[in-house]
Design a protein around this motif. Structure first.
Motif: not given
Length: 357
Positions: A277-285
């Motif tokens: 899920w790292m891509l989604l996590g990277a978009l968050t901030y």
């Protein structure tokens, strides 16, 4: 060797960010007269998206204690600066330019420069140079940085191995201050939101070291305190937005956040964590930083001339695209070099403070 990580937290971060985006776009913007776009189809649900920020704080408690667990002040400070500032500088600058060109209330250069420090929201800065935040979403960064200050103090005292003692003391202090109805240290103790940081940090302790009566007790105390503070803040929010919030839904959402993080802490969600899920996590901030003020400008210029459904969801997609570009072109591209510069600067500072013999 890579340190173990709870990958499912990236998914929770993204869901929290999306909840906040929809809260602003489908409810808060129109209710506060910042946006001309009403969205009654989603409004009854979107207004509860404000608790996505509370989930952020719960996750932050978990992740920040993980980052600081090695006991290195240098590692903690450098990693936080690298994580927070590059994306923030770009998103703040983009927001400034959009507001200058298309906004109604034009920000000043002084406001922009002070916002770029990420410190303009602190009470001390407001007394010296009072300016408003470039984007309303930035308020949570002030809360986050107060929590970072707590962690820095623990690191400076070389007490990270006794983090549970400090977290428990923090929780007890807040409860006592609330019982005594003392307000003058409210900001210092982060009374309104500390329960999430404390609960999340204790869940990291469970994730890394296993359960204990103290850890579970502090989590339950944090959950109870979070419900109390949330209910205390509701009347002010309801008055400001002319809405009514269902107390049962609020209690249920906050409880669900604690349960989800507890399941992560006890490694009951590893089946979710097996996915990347790292891509989604990277978009968050970057998504959180860039969406609010710019989204409102888009709505104010294109509504009612555009289909409201296409406008709202198209803007959500656009903000995600911008967040992706910020992550790829700024965070990933420059993080390494920025980190090396900070490490070199830290080493130079240490040399000045403690000269080599």
């Amino acid at each position: 060797m890579n340190k173990p990580r709870a990958n499912e937290i990236d998914l929770l971060r993204f869901l929290a960010a999306l909840a906040v985006v929809l809260f602003h776009y489908a409810f808060r913007g129109y209710a506060a007269h910042s946006s001309s776009l009403p969205y009654p189809l989603l409004e009854p649900v979107a207004k509860y998206g404000r608790y996505g920020v509370d989930l952020f704080f719960l996750i932050s408690g978990f992740v920040i204690l993980m980052t600081a667990s090695g006991g290195s002040l240098k590692h903690f400070v450098v990693s936080r600066i690298v994580r927070l500032y590059p994306a923030y500088w770009v998103c703040c600058t983009l927001t400034f330019l959009v507001l200058i060109l298309f906004g109604i209330g034009k920000p000043t250069v002084v406001q922009y420069l002070l916002n770029m420090t990420m410190l303009s929201g602190f009470d001390v800065m407001q007394k010296v140079a009072p300016v408003s935040l470039m984007d309303g979403s930035y308020w949570s960064l002030v809360v986050e940085m107060r929590f970072y200050a707590f962690v820095v103090v623990v690191l400076l005292l070389r007490q990270m191995h006794r983090a549970e003692f400090w977290l428990t003391g923090w929780l007890v202090a807040i409860i006592l201050f609330e019982l005594a109805r003392i307000d003058h240290l409210r900001e210092v103790l982060i009374v309104d939101y500390a329960a999430y940081f404390i609960g999340g940090a204790m869940m990291y302790q469970i994730w890394s070291r296993g359960r204990s009566m103290l850890r579970i007790g502090v989590i339950l105390g944090s959950w109870g305190l979070s419900l109390y503070e949330a209910c205390m803040m509701l009347p002010k929010f309801e008055t400001a937005t002319r809405t009514v919030m269902d107390r049962g839904v609020v209690i249920g959402l906050i409880t669900a956040c604690f349960i989800m993080m507890y399941l992560v802490a006890t490694k009951k969600t590893s089946w979710v964590g097996r996915r990347n899920w790292m891509l989604l996590g990277a978009l968050t901030y970057p998504l959180y930083l860039v969406h609010q003020a710019i989204g409102y400008v888009i709505f104010n210029h294109l509504y009612p001339g555009s289909n409201p459904h296409l406008l709202l969801w198209g803007t959500v997609a656009l903000m995600m695209a911008i967040a992706y570009l910020v992550n790829v072109q700024v965070e990933k591209r420059y993080a390494g070099a920025f980190k090396r510069q900070l490490n070199d600067g830290w080493a130079s500072l240490q040399t000045l403070i403690v000269p080599a013999r």
